[in-house]
Design an enzyme around this catalytic site. Structure first.
Site, PDB file in Angstrom:
ATOM      1  NE  ARG A 140     -22.277 -11.121   6.574  1.00  0.00           N
ATOM      2  CZ  ARG A 140     -21.213 -11.756   7.065  1.00  0.00           C
ATOM      3  NH1 ARG A 140     -21.041 -11.908   8.359  1.00  0.00           N
ATOM      4  NH2 ARG A 140     -20.308 -12.251   6.234  1.00  0.00           N
ATOM      5  CB  ALA A 176     -28.510 -17.806  -4.772  1.00  0.00           C
ATOM      6  CG  ASN A 196     -28.405 -15.316 -10.711  1.00  0.00           C
ATOM      7  OD1 ASN A 196     -29.347 -14.800 -11.307  1.00  0.00           O
ATOM      8  ND2 ASN A 196     -27.146 -15.144 -11.069  1.00  0.00           N
ATOM      9  CB  SER A 208     -29.648 -10.159 -16.663  1.00  0.00           C
ATOM     10  OG  SER A 208     -28.545 -10.332 -17.522  1.00  0.00           O
ATOM     11  N   GLY A 209     -27.259  -8.159 -16.145  1.00  0.00           N
ATOM     12  CA  GLY A 209     -26.533  -7.029 -16.721  1.00  0.00           C
ATOM     13  C   GLY A 209     -25.219  -6.762 -16.030  1.00  0.00           C
ATOM     14  N   GLY A 210     -24.924  -7.578 -15.010  1.00  0.00           N
ATOM     15  CA  GLY A 210     -23.652  -7.419 -14.321  1.00  0.00           C
ATOM     16  C   GLY A 210     -23.544  -6.061 -13.648  1.00  0.00           C
ATOM     17  CE  LYS A 214     -29.799 -13.252 -14.712  1.00  0.00           C
ATOM     18  NZ  LYS A 214     -28.801 -13.791 -13.931  1.00  0.00           N
ATOM     19  CG  HIS A 231     -30.750 -14.250 -18.983  1.00  0.00           C
ATOM     20  ND1 HIS A 231     -29.479 -14.273 -18.441  1.00  0.00           N
ATOM     21  CD2 HIS A 231     -30.795 -13.109 -19.731  1.00  0.00           C
ATOM     22  CE1 HIS A 231     -28.802 -13.216 -18.841  1.00  0.00           C
ATOM     23  NE2 HIS A 231     -29.590 -12.488 -19.623  1.00  0.00           N
ATOM     24  CG  ASN A 232     -27.876 -16.826 -15.709  1.00  0.00           C
ATOM     25  OD1 ASN A 232     -28.387 -15.800 -16.162  1.00  0.00           O
ATOM     26  ND2 ASN A 232     -27.214 -16.832 -14.570  1.00  0.00           N
ATOM     27  CD  GLU A 280     -24.792 -15.193 -18.668  1.00  0.00           C
ATOM     28  OE1 GLU A 280     -25.642 -14.325 -18.437  1.00  0.00           O
ATOM     29  OE2 GLU A 280     -24.007 -15.619 -17.783  1.00  0.00           O
TER      30      GLU A 280
HETATM   31  C1  6PG Z   1     -26.249 -11.785 -15.637  1.00  0.00           C
HETATM   32  C2  6PG Z   1     -25.391 -12.989 -15.389  1.00  0.00           C
HETATM   33  C3  6PG Z   1     -25.072 -13.205 -13.948  1.00  0.00           C
HETATM   34  C4  6PG Z   1     -24.353 -14.523 -13.678  1.00  0.00           C
HETATM   35  C5  6PG Z   1     -22.946 -14.492 -14.105  1.00  0.00           C
HETATM   36  C6  6PG Z   1     -22.105 -15.626 -13.575  1.00  0.00           C
HETATM   37  O1  6PG Z   1     -27.267 -11.984 -16.259  1.00  0.00           O
HETATM   38  O2  6PG Z   1     -25.897 -10.676 -15.232  1.00  0.00           O
HETATM   39  O3  6PG Z   1     -26.079 -14.124 -15.846  1.00  0.00           O
HETATM   40  O4  6PG Z   1     -26.274 -13.198 -13.237  1.00  0.00           O
HETATM   41  O5  6PG Z   1     -24.407 -14.772 -12.343  1.00  0.00           O
HETATM   42  O6  6PG Z   1     -22.873 -14.434 -15.475  1.00  0.00           O
HETATM   43  O7  6PG Z   1     -22.553 -16.862 -13.925  1.00  0.00           O
HETATM   44  P1  6PG Z   1     -21.546 -18.092 -13.879  1.00  0.00           P
HETATM   45  O8  6PG Z   1     -20.582 -17.836 -12.781  1.00  0.00           O
HETATM   46  O9  6PG Z   1     -22.383 -19.294 -13.606  1.00  0.00           O
HETATM   47  O10 6PG Z   1     -20.879 -18.117 -15.206  1.00  0.00           O
END
Ligand code: 6PG
Length: 464
Positions: free
Chosen positions: A34, A81, A107, A133-135, A188, A191-192, A195
């Site tokens: 946008r 999201a 997410n 995932s992977g930033g 996912k 996964h978090n 994490e």
């Molecule tokens: C990933 C991470 C990512 C997540 C951040 C922030 O797999 O690349 O999980 O998707 O959004 O790590 O998460 P928080 O802000 O909740 O710590």
């Protein structure tokens, strides 16, 4: 003009890097964002910054963006999201044709994905909820991708997703069809949760070590662990974080101790509570972040505690290493147990070995342990069923209790390690005091109880 093979909506950090990754692999890609408020010029700036890519086309109009794509259209949404996802889907559907595919790469909460999947099916539009995932770096160089929806639409986007995904040790893409409707976003989310717990275990270990060690020595220990079976992406970055300096100061020592979160850890924990799985480590990790947020209160109360720190010796590094190994295994046991139970409840039929395989590279929780996990799930329904995992836990129990004792002596909160230890102790204890809980429930509420040597389908009540 040849139409684009793929479209990306949303040029935030992830959207930009994924678009570049796709373009770099030779696909023609259209991008849209946008053009309002603080996002005005996102498209123009992106095109200017990446003018060497001739196969990226940018659009300010969603209609023109859609028209630029070959059919069936494949559109990856990388937007925040929540309600923004619905907003963009609504905008898009006006211009889409039957069998076009929308992929939500954010997410999103998996039950929202399930609703969107069902709603779009009714319009003959395919929807894929894809955990990514992977930033930033992962998006650019190869993320781990967890698509869910239906397999036939997955097959149409697989050539792009599998090309841009990270590769495992056998050069297979870290991308696989996870299961129907919300399964991709569900895994996912977990996964978090895993994490969060992995991060908290490292934070607690750092707190413990900081009693008597410098940042440099903690970093050196983490870095040596990272050359062993304990190796992981999070351990690697933590050892780097600890020694990074700015203007002569360690950055880590200047960061305010209030942890943020975007909700996926608490979603995972809430789900575990709802389905009856004791995911105690991730839950304690979420609470640890919440506790940290009470900075002012902590500051005020800490003044009233006069006890000196660093009075007691901390366990030897070998003990710490064993305790860390133990807690990580329990964390993975708990995380995968949520997946296994939820997969059965939702009829997703998630292949745990294949799922852990796509988590061996590209994602934040990639690790040596994840490689083992993937092998173990080929022959076992649970990690703890593997004899070598069980032996490792058994021989490490003592190390965890030493760590915990030292945590108490030194007044260091080790909630995540406690959670791991207590899970293990309870799971390996034949008789727990739950008999008393049952008696209490029956006393005040006539909730009834089962008896040890009686038929389990028989329930008893006592007039206490
Ligand atoms: C990933 C991470 C990512 C997540 C951040 C922030 O797999 O690349 O999980 O998707 O959004 O790590 O998460 P928080 O802000 O909740 O710590």
């Amino acid at each position: 003009m040849r139409k684009s093979e793929f479209g990306v909506i949303g040029l935030g950090v992830m959207g930009k890097n994924l678009s570049l990754n796709i373009a770099e692999k030779g696909f023609k890609v259209s991008v849209y964002n946008r053009n309002e408020g603080d996002e005005a010029n996102f498209v123009t700036n992106f095109l200017n910054e990446n003018s060497s890519f001739k196969n990226i086309l940018g659009y300010h109009s969603i209609e023109k963006f859609v028209a630029s794509l070959e059919k069936p259209r494949k559109i990856l949404m990388m937007v925040k999201a929540g309600s923004v996802v619905d907003y963009v889907i609504n905008q898009l559907t006006d211009f889409l044709d039957s069998e076009d595919i929308i992929i939500d790469g954010g997410n999103s909460y998996f039950l929202d994905t399930k609703k969107r999947y069902d709603a779009l099916q009714k319009k003959n539009i395919q929807f894929i909820g894809c955990g990514i995932s992977g930033g930033e770096e992962g998006a650019r160089k190869g993320p781990s991708m967890m698509p869910g929806g239906n397999n036939s639409s997955y097959k149409l986007v697989a050539p792009v997703l599998e090309t841009i995904a990270a590769k495992d040790a056998n050069n297979k893409p870290c991308c696989t069809f996870v299961g129907k409707d919300g399964a991709g976003h569900f895994v996912k989310m977990i996964h978090n949760g895993i994490e969060y717990a992995e991060m908290q275990l490292l934070a607690e270990m750092y707190a413990m070590m900081s009693i008597s060690m410098t940042n440099e020595s903690i970093s050196a220990i983490f870095s040596s662990w990272n050359k062993s079976d304990l190796s992981s992406y999070l351990l690697e970055i933590t050892s780097k974080i600890l020694i990074k300096k700015e203007a002569g100061n360690y950055i880590i020592d200047t960061i305010l101790d209030k942890a943020g979160n975007k909700g996926t850890g608490s979603w995972s924990s809430k789900l575990a509570l709802d389905i009856g799985i004791p995911a105690t480590i991730m839950t304690s990790a979420v609470f640890a972040r919440y506790l940290s947020a009470f900075k002012e209160k902590r500051k005020k109360l800490s003044v009233l505690i006069s006890r000196e720190k660093a009075t007691f010796e901390i366990p030897r590094t070998k003990i710490l290493e064993k305790a860390y190994r133990f807690a990580r295994i329990i964390n993975h046991q708990q995380g995968f147990e949520i997946i296994s139970v939820c997969s059965s409840e939702q009829n997703w039929d998630i292949n745990l070995s294949e799922l852990s395989r796509i988590w061996t590279n590209g994602c934040i929780i990639r690790s040596n342990l994840m490689n083992d996990v993937s092998e173990i799930f080929k022959n076992n329904p649970e990690l703890i069923d593997d004899t070598s995992i069980f032996e490792t836990l058994k021989i490490s129990e003592n190390a965890v209790s030493k760590l915990l004792k030292s945590g108490i002596d030194n007044r260091i909160s080790l909630d995540a390690f406690y959670a791991a230890y207590n899970y293990w102790v309870s799971m390996t204890t034949k008789r727990l005091p739950a008999n008393l809980i049952q008696a209490q429930r029956d006393f005040f509420g006539a909730h009834t109880y089962q008896k040890i040597d009686e038929n389990p389908s028989q329930y008893f009540h006592t007039n206490w």
